[in-house]
Design an enzyme around this catalytic site. Structure first.
Site, PDB file in Angstrom:
ATOM      1  N   SER A   1       8.824  -3.481   2.116  1.00 16.17           N
ATOM      2  CA  SER A   1       8.798  -4.789   1.508  1.00 16.17           C
ATOM      3  C   SER A   1       9.445  -6.211   2.470  1.00 16.17           C
ATOM      4  CB  SER A   1       9.494  -4.824   0.078  1.00 16.17           C
ATOM      5  OG  SER A   1       9.062  -4.163  -0.251  1.00 16.17           O
TER       6      SER A   1
ATOM      7  N   GLN B   1       8.246   9.564   2.790  1.00 14.69           N
ATOM      8  CA  GLN B   1       8.569   9.824   3.375  1.00 14.69           C
ATOM      9  C   GLN B   1       9.060   8.365   4.780  1.00 14.69           C
ATOM     10  OE1 GLN B   1       9.042  12.783   4.976  1.00 14.69           O
ATOM     11  NE2 GLN B   1      10.335  12.426   6.593  1.00 14.69           N
ATOM     12  N   LYS B   2       9.048   7.790   4.199  1.00 11.95           N
ATOM     13  CA  LYS B   2       9.410   5.997   5.214  1.00 11.95           C
ATOM     14  C   LYS B   2      10.817   6.021   5.274  1.00 11.95           C
ATOM     15  CE  LYS B   2       9.353   1.729   6.276  1.00 11.95           C
ATOM     16  NZ  LYS B   2      10.917   1.285   5.096  1.00 11.95           N
TER      17      LYS B   2
ATOM     18  N   HIS C   1       4.082   1.769  -1.439  1.00 12.31           N
ATOM     19  CA  HIS C   1       4.512   2.201  -3.486  1.00 12.31           C
ATOM     20  C   HIS C   1       2.618   2.141  -3.649  1.00 12.31           C
ATOM     21  CE1 HIS C   1       6.696  -1.062  -2.337  1.00 12.31           C
ATOM     22  NE2 HIS C   1       7.911   0.022  -2.993  1.00 12.31           N
TER      23      HIS C   1
ATOM     24  N   GLU D   1       0.886  -1.118  -0.161  1.00 11.32           N
ATOM     25  CA  GLU D   1      -0.010  -0.077  -0.319  1.00 11.32           C
ATOM     26  C   GLU D   1       0.645   1.480   0.138  1.00 11.32           C
ATOM     27  OE1 GLU D   1      -3.433   1.237  -0.367  1.00 11.32           O
ATOM     28  OE2 GLU D   1      -3.958  -0.417  -1.108  1.00 11.32           O
TER      29      GLU D   1
ATOM     30  N   MET E   1       4.656   0.196   6.863  1.00  7.55           N
ATOM     31  CA  MET E   1       4.881  -1.149   5.206  1.00  7.55           C
ATOM     32  C   MET E   1       5.799  -0.662   4.788  1.00  7.55           C
ATOM     33  SD  MET E   1       1.119  -1.225   3.650  1.00  7.55           S
ATOM     34  CE  MET E   1      -0.018  -1.271   4.447  1.00  7.55           C
TER      35      MET E   1
END
Ligand code: AMP
Length: 277
Positions: free
Chosen positions: A183, A145-146, A34, A32, A181
């Site tokens: 990968s 921003q992650k 991405h 989500e 979130m």
């Protein structure tokens, strides 16, 4: 949706897109986070391009390149309903043919935090992003921003190398329990998944202290470390309270600042951050 791999195919496909093109660079195994970047690009641009490439040069020798999750069919299924015009999925040989020897390096900004823990990481990131920009020629590029330091480093590169590209940084998308979130969350097995929420809890505790008037940066770092210490599966690699633009550690929080951390949960390395405004 055009799906291309080689540089010639990309050139041909890119020629068909007129008007404003937005690029979302990814390493695939989409989630989500991405998809939120793709939706934002869809709202703001005439055409949306997504690159899917697990970039080998941003992985250190002891990192997870070979086991990094990959599933192109799944990615394409997720992208399909979002109105993406072009997907570029090159091979490592296309991006780094034999004899490759040109690199893009941002200096001071890459020395702290992730750069200190992963010495060649940002050299790989800036090089691949510069190559994606040159090949795709987007008008806007979307990042999360992650990966706060990555966004700062790419912003610096865009400015220093005069890329005619507007950078858009989008908010971090989280699971309902606060876990950012990623990968790499796929690696979190059993109790590690529960333990991984400690990053969000530590950041939230420091933000709460900040909102209640705490401005001493060392105190905010201590608040985060003490929450992390309550989780036996968590081994912090760094805990930072830094200036948002320079990423230098602060004594006193004033202006836009960044709380950030990298923490091993078992064998899985997770990063997360909150912006203080
Ligand atoms: P990656 O595939 O991990 O290289 O990420 C591709 C882009 O998606 C980067 O700009 C990331 O910062 C962004 N991204 C990754 N996770 C999230 C998330 N949870 N929320 C928002 N953006 C994200």
């Amino acid at each position: 949706m055009m799906i291309v791999s080689s540089l010639d195919e990309l050139k041909e496909a890119r020629r068909l897109l007129d008007g404003m093109v937005g690029l979302v660079p990814t390493m695939g195994y989409l989630h989500e986070g991405h998809l939120s970047l793709i939706r934002r690009a869809r709202e703001e641009c005439d055409h949306v391009a997504v690159s899917i490439f697990v970039n080998p040069t941003q992985f250190g020798a002891n990192e997870d390149l070979s086991k990094y999750p990959r599933d192109l069919e799944r990615d394409l299924r997720l992208i399909d309903p979002l109105g993406v015009d072009l997907v570029w999925n090159p091979t490592p040989e296309i991006m780094y043919p034999a004899g490759y020897q040109t690199w893009v390096e941002v200096e001071a900004l890459t020395r702290s935090l992730e750069g200190a823990m992963r010495p060649s990481h940002f050299k790989g990131v800036t090089t691949i992003v510069a190559k994606l920009f040159n090949a795709m020629q987007p008008h806007k590029a979307y990042f999360g921003q992650k990966d706060a330091q990555q966004a700062a480093v790419i912003r610096q590169m865009v400015r220093d190398l005069n890329f005619p590209i507007e950078m858009i940084v989008c908010p971090t998308v989280r699971e309902p329990d606060g876990l950012a979130m990623s990968s790499r969350n796929k690696y979190l097995e059993g109790d590690d998944r529960r333990a991984a929420t400690v990053l969000f809890r530590a950041l939230s505790a420091a933000k709460f202290a900040y909102e209640n008037g705490e401005r001493n940066a060392e105190t905010l770092r201590t608040v985060m470390k003490s929450v992390l210490a309550t989780e036996p599966k968590a081994s912090p690699q760094y805990v930072s309270c830094a200036d948002y633009d320079t990423l230098e550690e602060l004594d006193v929080v004033k202006g836009k600042s960044l709380l950030s951390m990298a923490v091993l949960i078992g064998k899985t390395r997770l990063i997360d951050n909150f912006v203080l405004k």
